[in-house]
Design an enzyme around this catalytic site. Structure first.
Site, short mmCIF file in Angstrom:
data_model
loop_
_atom_site.label_atom_id
_atom_site.label_comp_id
_atom_site.label_asym_id
_atom_site.label_seq_id
_atom_site.Cartn_x
_atom_site.Cartn_y
_atom_site.Cartn_z
NE ARG A 109 -3.93 -1.86 2.47
CZ ARG A 109 -4.49 -2.31 3.60
NH1 ARG A 109 -4.14 -1.77 4.76
NH2 ARG A 109 -5.38 -3.27 3.56
CB CYS A 147 -11.85 -2.17 6.91
SG CYS A 147 -11.05 -2.71 8.42
CD GLN A 173 -11.32 -0.71 13.58
OE1 GLN A 173 -10.52 0.14 13.93
NE2 GLN A 173 -10.98 -1.68 12.77
N GLY A 177 -13.67 -8.07 10.98
CA GLY A 177 -12.44 -7.48 10.46
C GLY A 177 -11.20 -8.30 10.77
CE LYS A 202 -2.34 -2.61 8.75
NZ LYS A 202 -3.16 -3.83 8.86
CG HIS A 239 -14.94 -1.27 10.86
ND1 HIS A 239 -15.26 -2.45 11.47
CD2 HIS A 239 -13.69 -1.46 10.33
CE1 HIS A 239 -14.27 -3.32 11.32
NE2 HIS A 239 -13.31 -2.76 10.63
CB THR A 317 -16.13 -8.10 5.19
OG1 THR A 317 -17.53 -8.32 5.25
CG2 THR A 317 -15.49 -8.36 6.54
#
Lengths: 338, 338, 338, 338
Positions: A109, A147, A173, A177, A202, A239, A317
């Site tokens: 990423r 996510c 969350q 996940g 992240k 989430h 998801t």
């Protein structure tokens, strides 16, 4: 129809990929890979289907192959639901072998020539694919973020025109996940776990890349900072996050921006009618009631109040993983990269 | 032994009062009041005991009386678990009749001569009782704040010596906070409800009164602001909250303040060994594992990290309600107000 | 298209009726009734939509009317989600006014001229409608049973050819069965409530009527007895039950009956591909994974083992309530009663 | 004081043993064993304490040793929370080395010279210890049954004087029964899993041994059969079960037997005031409200109704595991076997 495959098709995100790709109008699901233990079995027998929508019978007889490039003959595009430790080499090998990779894995990423793309938020980052030619890739790698980062950036997209530099976000969350086996029931039932490994980092790093400016050769990170506090709560899917953003404008101006928002793209099969649904009820959005909106692809925003504070929520998801990758792939297809 | 009563003894907070007062070393539980429907019944028959510790048999034969001052003959102190709409008049009438009132109700909290007291945080506010003489009260009213405010102010007490002016707090609150019947299962199971009526306003206003300076005639509010976002999660007991506070000092200095913290009071029966327990594990505190620490009276703090960010958690119906009132009463007794 | 209405359209079962009827190929949803408080509002504003699929926008602008026969001008059929105390008079009045009533309410179920019908189990009981002419009804009342009874009788249908006379059934029922507000979260979270008012009696009486023989003038009850033990568990949707039945045949013979089962009706829009799905995995059926099978209309049976013991499970508010009524109505339509 | 140890002290049942033995009046907890990974660490550091009562500080500095007989010097009695695959050899080795073993493991339960004992139900089976001399054991092995079997046999003890031969039992079992890591949250949240490996077989075989007659040389199994159906539900602690028993007597006679029941033993520290609590409320027992009765050692029975049907419930990791073993050990001590 583009022949496609799913890498890691038996796990939680892999099953979602299969669910979303069965019957897809652009993509013809031909290859499903998994670990050696599953290779050679029919998908019906290899998978312990645990998504709460019925198993897509059309995929039942696909013979699962081992997760390696040799299994991908004839495939133009793969969706990767591989764990981070496997994704690195295999995704790169695919791209070098001329295959496009839409990956939900985290490993590529933050690489400078890899798009970290939320379709409606930074569709122009797709141009970074061209930079990958310099690595000698005939294929490409396009990633979608974590996510929680997807829900956050989607909720910021309608209000990015305002001035701000400081974002705080507290997440609540869902357990899905962490995959089907990730969280023991004894850990989360009647409980909150106020820690999710690497999640805060992240959110803080990925968001400024996504919201950054791609100038044709590199991404200039967005000029704001995020401070995240991430928590797991006993919810299956969805989430929820509480966001503070230091926009100086009054609430009605910000609300108007949400109401008037139109996604900058259109005519993609997985694009929901509303990418961001702005809710006026004082107690919404809620994960159980709002997560399936737009087939799970809509992010709901609500409780906008002075501060500026608001709540954002989306299906982790679908919108936050497999669906995000599929929507990216649809844009890639529309832009003729495949 | 001081003869005491509980107003509203059959509800969720009332049952907790009864549990905590049965066998108390200072207070002799003599009167239990409830609505007319229950008056005249033995407590065993009037109450639908739903606390998850066994019913205190010693209280079984107390005959429940109607909630009015006439029922309180011979009682020096009452604990009030009345709903806000009833608490106003009845608590005032008690105080005028010479009875001390330790109240969990919100109605009198913000009155200028009423202590809003978290025993370890602002014990000196007890002096406001003297101001109540001017209203012609022979008794007094002492209130404890909203449950979330208690966890927040307890977590701030060890670090109040640092410089700060901006606090953000996102709560994840337990369902017991709404009473036994407050929240339908269909509303909260597999869900988050990102709204709790008046909760954010209470946290924002009550905190600066509690942390303010009592100069003998009035409370000067604390010079900082709180911005709260309050959410209900599927947890039985235990409010968890993520806090940001703009302390410029480095994390180790703040950690040291937590580690060295000693409550400014001592020798009260309900005072836990540690009023604030600073946890070093990266995934704590957690409500199910930590809420019963110190018999439910300890507030746990953890995940201190740069930002400054941290997590605070405490038992909402013990530390955050009935136990808070009982501890206040123990201080009032120690200070000879009763 | 038959013009239809829903009585009690804002409650839990009423919302399911609206969800299932929006876009129905036979029935045109024209009238929605509710209490006077809601009458005159658009459905969008009258309803607090809490089904976990998105609100059907096509129904948004229907103006809700008061629940009385005058509101039903032009309607040929109504689906009743009324509470038992209202259903008695209103449903009878509708039938007398020439309207067909498909009711989920319990009040008329055991009347000797009223079909208590599970479409696949006793479709011939539809003939009891003719008996209602003797009461002077131009319309009719057809009821569906209690949700648990539906799952039980559906699971018995494939094996009714075997000899048996003694059934024991222990249920694990979902919270949605009690309506949106029926069960406080504090009552059921981390808990089992081993009692559901009148549920055991309903299962025991309704089952023998449904499985009984209609001889053209009356129903001869089935010659077996049921002993039920009913329990509420923390599950949103889906009633699971453990069944013992004293069939003397070996397990493989009973399994073959399940595998070979075909519903005795066909070509109805809500009829699932499989009315009863016999599962071979040792840990199925499970409510969260199997309740949406066949759009919520399939009953899953599994864990068949000596005893004879098995597990049955189905979606209680779809298969067990609104969907059962709609499927009955589709048969009524196919048989030209409307 | 008898010096004792716990084998497998870091797991779910092991932690319960430590909790119950800390401060025990007869037993002095000296040795805690675990896997080699933990050996050499202080218990505080070796254990991830996840029981929802605070960690017993008195055990914090015990240095954990490897699970082998050499670690048990000076210990007269051990409590075994070992997994079945380890328990076989180690428990036998302990008994041969002269140590008494009270085991929660299943491996030795059905051996003909090993007592399978529920203290209040078959205390006379303790005499089987003498048979173990023939195996050359200086120590002994005494086992307690499976958790569900304990609740069932305790509920049968007061009514064993009636005539019956057929028992059906449907269980609703808590997630803690599978250990801290045993059940993923995604498997059980908003769900029922109608299968627990080997559980039905254990209930069916163990019950008739426990309720059987020990004639001095062997146990004659009880002359009735059990047919069990076992299910996991989303409850933290507390196994609930629905029982049918073909007692021909009327309900009041059976109720009287429950009301008049006295355990056949007395004066043991862990013995609760009531071993079986017969509840008259129509919706009890419930796991969350009743599991801590008698410090978790009471089995609650309720909803006795014609059939004969009733509900039994008890705390599975206290009454159903560690507490059962400790109570057995207390009897063994009282009977001078140690």
């Amino acid at each position: 129809m583009i022949p496609v495959g799913v890498l890691g098709a038996t796990g939680a995100v892999g099953q979602r990929f299969v669910q979303l790709l069965a019957g897809h109008p652009f993509f013809d699901l031909q290859v499903l890979t998994a670990s050696q233990r599953s290779a050679g079995k029919k998908y019906r027998d290899a998978v312990n289907w645990r998504v709460d929508v019925p198993f897509p019978e059309a995929t039942a007889d696909i013979v699962v192959s081992d997760t390696k490039t040799e299994s991908l003959k004839g495939v133009d595009l793969v969706f990767s639901a591989l764990p981070a430790d496997l994704a690195g080499t295999i995704e790169t090998a695919c791209a070098q072998a001329g295959i496009g990779v839409c990956s939900n894995a985290s490993v590529h990423r933050m690489e400078p020539d890899v798009p970290l793309m939320v379709t409606e938020v930074n569709p122009d980052h797709i141009g970074m694919i061209d930079l990958q030619r310099d690595r000698g890739m005939d294929g490409f790698i396009v990633t979608n973020p974590n996510c929680s980062t997807i829900m956050l950036t989607m909720s910021l997209a309608p209000i990015r025109g305002f001035s701000f530099h400081d974002i705080r976000v507290a997440t609540m969350q869902a357990i899905s996940g962490a995959g089907f086996e990730g969280i023991p029931a004894m850990s989360i039932y009647d409980n909150v776990v106020p820690y999710i490994g690497s999640e805060e980092e992240k959110m803080e790093k990925e968001t400024v890349k996504i919201m950054g400016t791609f100038n044709g050769s590199e991404v200039i990170p967005a000029p704001f900072t995020i401070s995240a506090s991430c928590h797991r709560v006993p919810v299956i899917d969805g989430h929820t996050m509480a966001v503070w953003i230091d926009i100086p404008d009054p609430v009605p101006a910000v609300a108007a921006a949400y109401r008037n928002y139109q996604a900058p793209i259109s005519n993609l099969p997985s694009l929901p009618l509303k990418s961001v649904d702005f809710m006026e009820q004082q107690d919404r959005p809620q994960p159980r009631l709002d997560r399936l909106k737009g087939n799970g692809m809509t992010v709901s925003v609500g409780r906008l109040r002075e501060g500026i504070r608001y709540i954002a929520m989306g299906h982790n998801t679908i919108r936050g993983a497999a669906g995000a990758s599929v929507l990216n792939a649809e844009l890639i297809h529309a832009k003729k990269y495949i």
